[in-house]
Design a protein around this motif. Structure first.
Motif, PDB file in Angstrom:
ATOM      1  N   ALA A   1      46.614  42.434  48.436  1.00 19.80           N
ATOM      2  CA  ALA A   1      46.150  41.291  47.475  1.00 19.80           C
ATOM      3  C   ALA A   1      44.598  41.246  47.306  1.00 19.80           C
ATOM      4  O   ALA A   1      44.145  41.210  46.209  1.00 19.80           O
ATOM      5  N   GLY A   2      44.019  41.671  48.396  1.00 19.61           N
ATOM      6  CA  GLY A   2      42.422  41.294  48.585  1.00 19.61           C
ATOM      7  C   GLY A   2      41.712  42.494  47.543  1.00 19.61           C
ATOM      8  O   GLY A   2      40.485  42.515  47.116  1.00 19.61           O
ATOM      9  N   SER A   3      42.490  43.642  47.190  1.00 14.43           N
ATOM     10  CA  SER A   3      41.816  44.655  46.635  1.00 14.43           C
ATOM     11  C   SER A   3      42.134  44.555  45.006  1.00 14.43           C
ATOM     12  O   SER A   3      41.715  45.369  44.209  1.00 14.43           O
ATOM     13  N   LEU A   4      42.666  43.602  44.691  1.00 11.43           N
ATOM     14  CA  LEU A   4      43.134  43.167  43.226  1.00 11.43           C
ATOM     15  C   LEU A   4      41.881  42.427  42.603  1.00 11.43           C
ATOM     16  O   LEU A   4      41.079  41.724  43.190  1.00 11.43           O
TER      17      LEU A   4
ATOM     18  N   PRO B   1      44.604  37.714  51.044  1.00  8.48           N
ATOM     19  CA  PRO B   1      43.892  38.916  50.987  1.00  8.48           C
ATOM     20  C   PRO B   1      44.251  40.202  51.724  1.00  8.48           C
ATOM     21  O   PRO B   1      44.533  41.386  51.480  1.00  8.48           O
ATOM     22  N   SER B   2      44.625  39.909  53.181  1.00 11.99           N
ATOM     23  CA  SER B   2      44.715  40.810  54.157  1.00 11.99           C
ATOM     24  C   SER B   2      46.392  41.355  54.114  1.00 11.99           C
ATOM     25  O   SER B   2      46.563  42.079  54.801  1.00 11.99           O
TER      26      SER B   2
ATOM     27  N   PHE C   1      53.720  42.666  48.339  1.00  6.06           N
ATOM     28  CA  PHE C   1      55.089  42.496  48.736  1.00  6.06           C
ATOM     29  C   PHE C   1      55.187  41.274  49.886  1.00  6.06           C
ATOM     30  O   PHE C   1      55.979  40.480  49.746  1.00  6.06           O
ATOM     31  N   GLU C   2      54.026  41.393  50.740  1.00  7.41           N
ATOM     32  CA  GLU C   2      54.004  40.497  51.863  1.00  7.41           C
ATOM     33  C   GLU C   2      53.987  39.073  51.333  1.00  7.41           C
ATOM     34  O   GLU C   2      54.380  37.976  51.623  1.00  7.41           O
TER      35      GLU C   2
END
Length: 261
Positions: A150-153, A99-100, A104-105
């Motif tokens: 990713a955590g904001s998806l 999530p952090s 891309f990463e």
């Protein structure tokens, strides 16, 4: 017949051996999955669905029996040694993506998972166009959001991203572990449609454990119903196409009544 991508041979598995809670789950269980099959596995809790995935992925070593992936005996291989051939998407969206980190990463890590770890590996900017083309398959606009965390998806977007990451370097075997169970019904259906699309476009042999009988009926090429460590129903092809949810429910309810539930 077609090449066997997975073969479980006479698997025996007992939990809590020699205690009052001893449970023999598998007693000589065998299952073969041909290349490019998409198998949905259904069954009540404790029927052996998740244990089956754990044995295939190497998270659990069977007491007895053999596991072959792509014709190779992997019974004694630890899960990280099987990782290049087997990918898994879990129920919890936070297990498949970090999530952090940005999209891309996350994709860079999935892309590099098979390469020897080196400090220069890091972010692969040359691969950006490839990542974008992979994300475009999802039709969610994520290809324009590579720098988003990713955590904001949403949960559905994260599971869709986890699917792309799991299949980016085509595995021999994709294991889907109740991968839509934590999502709301609409996202669950969306992720299921995308699963179908990705699995078919990339021709990936897939085993999906699901609680959702409708998904098992509508998707995949074969359905296996587990009960007490046995496949009590195993249908594919025309036989699968002719079965309705009610056919599965009838069998399912008979089992439940038998168990006194």
């Amino acid at each position: 017949g077609r090449q066997k991508m997975l073969k479980l041979e006479n698997i025996c598995q007992t939990f809590n051996k020699n205690t009052i809670n001893e449970k023999v789950l598998f007693d000589g269980f065998s299952l073969s999955v041909a290349k490019d099959e998409f198998v949905s596995v259904v069954g009540s809790n404790g029927s052996g669905k998740t244990t089956l995935l754990n044995i295939v992925s190497g998270n659990l070593m069977p007491d007895d029996g053999k596991v072959f992936v792509g014709g190779k005996d992997v019974t004694k291989l630890k899960n990280y040694k099987r990782a290049k051939n087997i990918a898994r998407v879990f129920q919890d969206p936070s297990l498949g993506t970090c999530p952090s980190m940005t999209i891309f990463e996350n994709m860079s890590i999935a892309d590099n998972k098979l390469k020897p770890y080196n400090l220069t590996g890091g972010l692969n900017h040359k691969r950006k166009d490839f990542y974008r083309s992979q994300l475009e398959l999802l039709g969610m606009g994520l290809e324009n959001r590579l720098s988003t965390l990713a955590g904001s998806l949403s949960g559905g977007q994260r599971q869709a991203l986890a699917l792309i990451m799991a299949t980016m370097i085509r595995p021999d075997l994709l294991l889907l572990d109740e991968h839509t169970a934590a999502l709301d019904p609409k996202s669950s259906d969306t992720v299921m449609m995308l699963t179908d699309k990705i699995v078919h476009e990339k021709n990936i042999t897939t085993i999906m454990v699901t609680h959702n009988l409708r998904h098992a009926v509508e998707h995949g090429t074969r359905t296996v119903m587990m009960h007490n460590g046995e496949a009590i129903m195993d249908v594919s092809g025309a036989e699968k196409d002719n079965k309705t949810i009610n056919d599965y429910l009838t069998v399912f309810n008979e089992i439940s009544i038998e168990c006194g539930n």
